[in-house]
Scaffold this motif. Structure first.
Motif, PDB file in Angstrom:
ATOM      1  N   HIS A 187     -17.206  -5.472   6.197  1.00 20.77           N
ATOM      2  CA  HIS A 187     -17.518  -6.046   4.669  1.00 20.77           C
ATOM      3  C   HIS A 187     -18.340  -7.661   4.434  1.00 20.77           C
ATOM      4  CE1 HIS A 187     -17.231  -7.045   0.415  1.00 20.77           C
ATOM      5  NE2 HIS A 187     -17.379  -5.399   0.153  1.00 20.77           N
ATOM      6  N   LEU A 230     -12.783  -3.681   6.979  1.00 23.61           N
ATOM      7  CA  LEU A 230     -12.748  -4.771   5.565  1.00 23.61           C
ATOM      8  C   LEU A 230     -13.583  -5.612   6.255  1.00 23.61           C
ATOM      9  CD1 LEU A 230      -9.835  -5.134   3.271  1.00 23.61           C
ATOM     10  CD2 LEU A 230     -12.262  -5.478   2.740  1.00 23.61           C
ATOM     11  N   SER A 278      -4.973  -4.890   1.300  1.00 20.22           N
ATOM     12  CA  SER A 278      -5.375  -4.998   2.493  1.00 20.22           C
ATOM     13  C   SER A 278      -6.238  -6.642   2.967  1.00 20.22           C
ATOM     14  CB  SER A 278      -6.178  -4.122   3.083  1.00 20.22           C
ATOM     15  OG  SER A 278      -5.091  -2.720   2.362  1.00 20.22           O
ATOM     16  N   ARG A 286      -9.326  -2.622  -3.056  1.00 25.47           N
ATOM     17  CA  ARG A 286      -9.273  -2.916  -0.811  1.00 25.47           C
ATOM     18  C   ARG A 286      -8.355  -4.493  -1.062  1.00 25.47           C
ATOM     19  NH1 ARG A 286     -14.704  -1.905   1.612  1.00 25.47           N
ATOM     20  NH2 ARG A 286     -13.538  -2.084   3.413  1.00 25.47           N
ATOM     21  N   ASP A 296      -6.671  -1.734   5.750  1.00 23.69           N
ATOM     22  CA  ASP A 296      -7.848  -1.666   5.959  1.00 23.69           C
ATOM     23  C   ASP A 296      -9.068  -2.404   6.484  1.00 23.69           C
ATOM     24  OD1 ASP A 296     -10.465  -0.103   4.899  1.00 23.69           O
ATOM     25  OD2 ASP A 296     -10.278  -0.718   3.177  1.00 23.69           O
ATOM     26  N   ASP A 319      -6.564   4.920  -2.613  1.00 21.32           N
ATOM     27  CA  ASP A 319      -7.240   4.655  -1.626  1.00 21.32           C
ATOM     28  C   ASP A 319      -8.940   5.109  -1.165  1.00 21.32           C
ATOM     29  OD1 ASP A 319      -5.001   3.508  -1.363  1.00 21.32           O
ATOM     30  OD2 ASP A 319      -5.601   3.054   1.148  1.00 21.32           O
ATOM     31  N   VAL A 365     -14.171  -8.027  -2.749  1.00 18.06           N
ATOM     32  CA  VAL A 365     -13.627  -6.374  -2.247  1.00 18.06           C
ATOM     33  C   VAL A 365     -13.260  -5.466  -2.785  1.00 18.06           C
ATOM     34  CG1 VAL A 365     -12.975  -7.850  -0.260  1.00 18.06           C
ATOM     35  CG2 VAL A 365     -11.164  -7.222  -2.104  1.00 18.06           C
ATOM     36  N   SER A 381     -18.067   0.022  -1.469  1.00 18.15           N
ATOM     37  CA  SER A 381     -17.441  -1.278  -1.580  1.00 18.15           C
ATOM     38  C   SER A 381     -18.597  -2.339  -1.925  1.00 18.15           C
ATOM     39  CB  SER A 381     -16.654  -1.376  -0.195  1.00 18.15           C
ATOM     40  OG  SER A 381     -18.006  -1.155   0.705  1.00 18.15           O
ATOM     41  N   ASN A 427       0.778  -1.052   0.423  1.00 16.70           N
ATOM     42  CA  ASN A 427       0.036  -0.079   0.413  1.00 16.70           C
ATOM     43  C   ASN A 427       0.963   1.324  -0.115  1.00 16.70           C
ATOM     44  OD1 ASN A 427      -2.678  -1.076  -0.008  1.00 16.70           O
ATOM     45  ND2 ASN A 427      -2.579  -1.307   2.244  1.00 16.70           N
ATOM     46  N   TRP A 453     -17.990   4.913   1.305  1.00 19.55           N
ATOM     47  CA  TRP A 453     -16.894   3.303   1.267  1.00 19.55           C
ATOM     48  C   TRP A 453     -17.488   3.036   1.558  1.00 19.55           C
ATOM     49  CZ3 TRP A 453     -13.063   4.035  -1.641  1.00 19.55           C
ATOM     50  CH2 TRP A 453     -12.429   2.651  -1.715  1.00 19.55           C
TER      51      TRP A 453
END
Lengths: 308, 500
Positions: B254, B251, B383, B380, B248, B224, B376, B473, B81, B469
């Motif tokens: 998520h 996540l 991460s 992302r 991240d 990002d 994802v 996502s 990253n 975000w």
């Protein structure tokens, strides 16, 4: 642009992750990646420790006979059997004097009926006993190396079949392939057998002679250790090219000795260094080529951009 | 941000061209990362004799290496990253080389743990993650094929390394072999050199690079998204939020990521054990050593072919939109193979088992990272892959020892196969059901989003921070949209690219 990013923060994060890493590693610790090999080893050692109590128990050779536990009856006599038709050879390791009974058995489904049976060792015929309608046996009292050898039973009817029992001292495991060591390093040779040997001795070949290691000076160059009665370890320190050669380990049993051979080659560090430098040069050339190609293609793209 | 508006019209990931060179580099890099620890087993007997240690002490070397390769995933992700794939892979290759070269001069088993276990393991971790990540940056439409081809590196490298290691060992002993293997591992640097950096879309990165000189980093940070705006707004942030920039942790909210994580962690309990125990099981049924080794060769060869083939199949327009189902099916198929293994007692039976196992193993491995990327999104993914590997680390290490314990207690291999099969069928079923639920939720959210778009309100909600975000996502999931609803065409493609 994360100009406010502090290195303290990064360090803290890395420490946390390192901790996690150590946790993972400690989870893996104590659990060998390949436990089944240890399982098999421990199973085998269990079997062997049981059989070691009965002197001269059967050791089957995988190529010639299936695994079969021998020794059905009393502890005095060890019984070994071959069933025909089938694998017709059996290797039997005997470490100390013992009485053995060798049985040749005919399978009921075989075509041979009422064969004529002879037992022979070399050219000498041995008298046998008929145990059952289809099996015949001989008894051998092994008290010295003269009774070791190959005993064959011949069954003759419409055609002739035979089976052989090889009686010998337990083999010692060495290394068939040459062992590579480096100047200044230590060479370690480990000799193993499945039975407890009375004594171990090591020799080195000098020309055509076998010299006992114990007699070679200086004494601190060689270290002989016996971690157990069935294992012996020779360490040769401060190697030089003069140490290249053949080494022998000998295990002495009641019934005789058994040898294993080690081929030791001492190389200088320059030997692996040549391919090493070749590969490093190849890596350097490839990386430089890729970098130059990238610079070139970027310049071309810029030129194209300027002209269009 | 005018640059982002332009990004909408910029082309997406190249899906070809230099991308195929990158796939080759990833092939080499991933191959070393997976195959190298397995290939070292040839040296263990000799090293065991040399240092006079027991077998389990030697096995620690392998375990430490594996643990470090998977456990250092998050560190790898953070570095990617921050610096991008290329420097990380080159540094990783250098580290591997240094580790093995210093291992050649070791005088105790502890030094071997450090040199081979930690240093080389860490280097391999720095190889594995970035290689997978950069594929996501170079491919979108043909990503499953690219993934399948790159993952095929593992069996190919294993088939190459095994005889090579034997040859090196016979000619140079273990010390010389480690020295030469160190040099060979430096080839990972070559693979890394091929990983030309690429931004979310060439246009924004280029303008910024030419305008602001060494602000290539900024191009990376635009990936990002909203995080960058936060940095500009606030001066002093606390450590946790800064960490979130590079790894991240959001996540974990998520849905798709959590499903993937739980399913995979479960699956890895039964994934590697059958390979470890296949040869011993064959020897246990009376098969000789060479034929047992041949079984593993069959497995590797079928695996080699299965991975790119799976990639091609997964890329087809029937499978790609429902790729999660395909993945669950592959896992369940793998489990079914193991459950049926105890029925195979003859050598031919074991050959059939090995072939099907190789096929199933290849299918699962080829799609392992593809499905995560699908869930994802490429942004992302960096991460995500780090977090997933460190979670999998524990179960991967526990799998074979648990199998070993089962074999020791029952004295029979079939319980180990049944355990592995059951665990994998369970994981496959879990993933299937949960992904069905996930697809339905995604479809529902998509409908709501479309309803909102009818509103004159601006869709460019990225500037409003984390909350949106999350919304974005969930749109990452339908990267399949470009493929599923061709009628929507260009607009959806742009959406997919934005999130990428």
């Amino acid at each position: 642009m994360p100009a406010t990013f502090s290195w303290r923060c990064l360090v803290r994060l890395l420490l946390l992750l390192l901790l996690l890493l150590l946790l993972c590693t400690s989870l893996s610790g104590g659990n060998p990646a390949d436990p089944p090999m240890t399982t098999q080893d421990s199973n085998q050692t269990q079997v062997i420790s049981v059989t070691k109590m009965k002197a001269g128990h059967e050791l089957s050779d995988a190529a010639t006979q299936e695994l079969k536990p021998g020794g059905k009856q009393s502890t005095d006599v060890a019984v070994y059997e071959i069933v025909l038709p089938g694998p017709s050879e059996k290797n039997i390791s005997l470490a100390s004097p013992v009485k053995v009974e060798l049985i040749c058995k005919l399978d009921e489904n075989s075509n041979l009926k009422n064969p004529q049976v002879t037992w022979k060792k070399g050219s000498e015929t041995i008298s046998h006993t008929t145990k059952t309608q289809n099996s015949w046996a001989i008894q051998v009292t092994v008290s010295g190396s003269s009774e070791l050898g190959s005993y064959t039973c011949f069954l003759k009817a419409e055609k002739e079949v035979s089976a052989t029992f090889h009686l010998h001292v337990p083999p010692v495991d060495g290394r068939e392939k040459p062992m590579i060591a480096y100047i200044g390093d230590t060479a370690v040779m480990v000799c193993k057998t499945e039975y407890n040997a009375k004594t171990w001795s090591w020799y080195m070949t000098n020309g055509t002679e076998l010299i006992s290691i114990d007699k070679i000076l200086p004494k601190d160059k060689y270290d002989i250790e016996n971690p157990s009665a069935s294992e012996s370890r020779l360490e040769v320190h401060r190697l030089t090219t003069a140490d290249t050669g053949v080494y022998w380990c000998e295990a002495a049993f009641d019934l005789g000795g058994s040898k294993a051979r080690f081929d030791v080659k001492v190389l200088s560090i320059a030997e692996p260094l040549k391919p090493f430098i070749a590969v490093v040069a190849e890596v350097a050339i490839l990386v430089t080529t890729i970098a130059l190609y990238e610079v070139y293609s970027k310049r071309k793209a810029k030129v194209n951009q300027k002209t269009t | 941000m005018p640059a982002r508006a332009e990004a909408g019209r910029a082309p997406g990931p190249p899906d070809g061209g230099w991308g195929w060179v990158v796939v080759f580099g990833a092939f080499v890099s991933i191959g070393f990362a997976y195959a190298f620890p397995k290939g070292l087993a040839i040296f263990f007997k000799e090293i065991q004799d040399f240092f006079g240690t027991s077998y389990s002490e030697i096995a620690w070397v392998s375990s430490i290496m594996l643990a470090t390769t998977y456990g250092a995933g998050p560190i790898s992700s953070i570095l990617v990253n921050r610096y991008g794939s290329r420097p990380v892979v080159m540094f990783g290759g250098l580290l591997c080389g240094v580790g093995m070269i210093s291992a050649a001069f070791c005088t105790s088993i502890l030094q071997l743990y450090i040199c081979v276990g930690f240093i080389t393991g860490f280097g391999l971790a720095l190889n594995l993650q970035p290689s997978v990540i950069i594929i996501g940056k170079y491919f979108l439409k043909r990503r499953p094929i690219a993934n399948g081809l790159a993952m095929a590196g593992s069996p190919v490298m294993l088939c190459t390394l095994a005889p090579l290691n034997q040859f090196l060992f016979d000619n140079f002993g273990w010390r010389g072999s480690f020295l030469i293997l160190g040099a060979i591992l430096l080839n990972c640097c070559v693979a890394g050199a091929l990983f030309r950096p690429i931004g979310p879309g060439p246009a924004p990165v280029k303008t910024q690079v030419t305008e602001k000189g060494k602000d290539a980093l900024k191009g990376k940070i635009t990936e990002d998204g909203p995080m960058e705006n936060k940095t500009e707004e606030e001066g002093e942030k606390d450590c946790f939020e800064k960490v979130n920039q590079y790894l991240d942790f959001s996540l974990f909210k998520h849905r798709g990521f959590l499903i993937y994580l739980i399913g995979n962690v479960l699956m890895f309990l039964g994934f590697f054990a059958p390979i470890v125990f296949l040869a011993p099981y064959a020897k246990h049924t009376g098969i000789d050593e060479y034929s047992a080794a041949f079984l593993l060769s069959i497995l590797a060869i079928v695996d080699m072919v299965a991975r790119p083939t799976t990639g091609i199949v997964a890329n087809s327009r029937w499978v790609r939109p429902r790729i999660q189902y395909f993945f669950s099916f592959a896992i369940a198929f793998n489990g079914a193979c193991h459950l049926l293994c105890p029925l195979a007692s003859s050598y031919t039976g074991l050959i059939v088992y090995s072939s099907f196992f190789g096929l199933a193993f290849g299918m699962v491995c080829a799609m392992l990272f593809e499905t995560l990327m699908d869930l994802v999104g490429a942004a992302r993914f960096t991460s995500a892959v780090g977090l997933v590997t460190i979670a999998e680390c524990c179960t991967i290490l526990l799998g074979p020892p648990i199998g070993g314990i089962l074999i020791d207690t029952f004295g029979d291999y079939k319980y180990m196969f049944i355990k592995c099969g059951a665990v994998m069928v369970l994981a496959g079923t879990f993933l299937f059901i949960m992904n069905y639920y996930n697809y339905r939720m995604l479809a529902k959210e998509e409908k709501e989003r479309k309803a909102k778009e009818e509103d004159p309100k601006s869709v460019r909600t990225e500037n409003e921070g984390k909350k949106n975000w999350n919304q974005d996502s969930t749109q990452d999931g339908p990267e399949l949209e470009p493929l599923r609803e061709k009628g929507e065409g260009l607009k959806k493609e742009m959406n997919g690219t934005n999130e990428a």
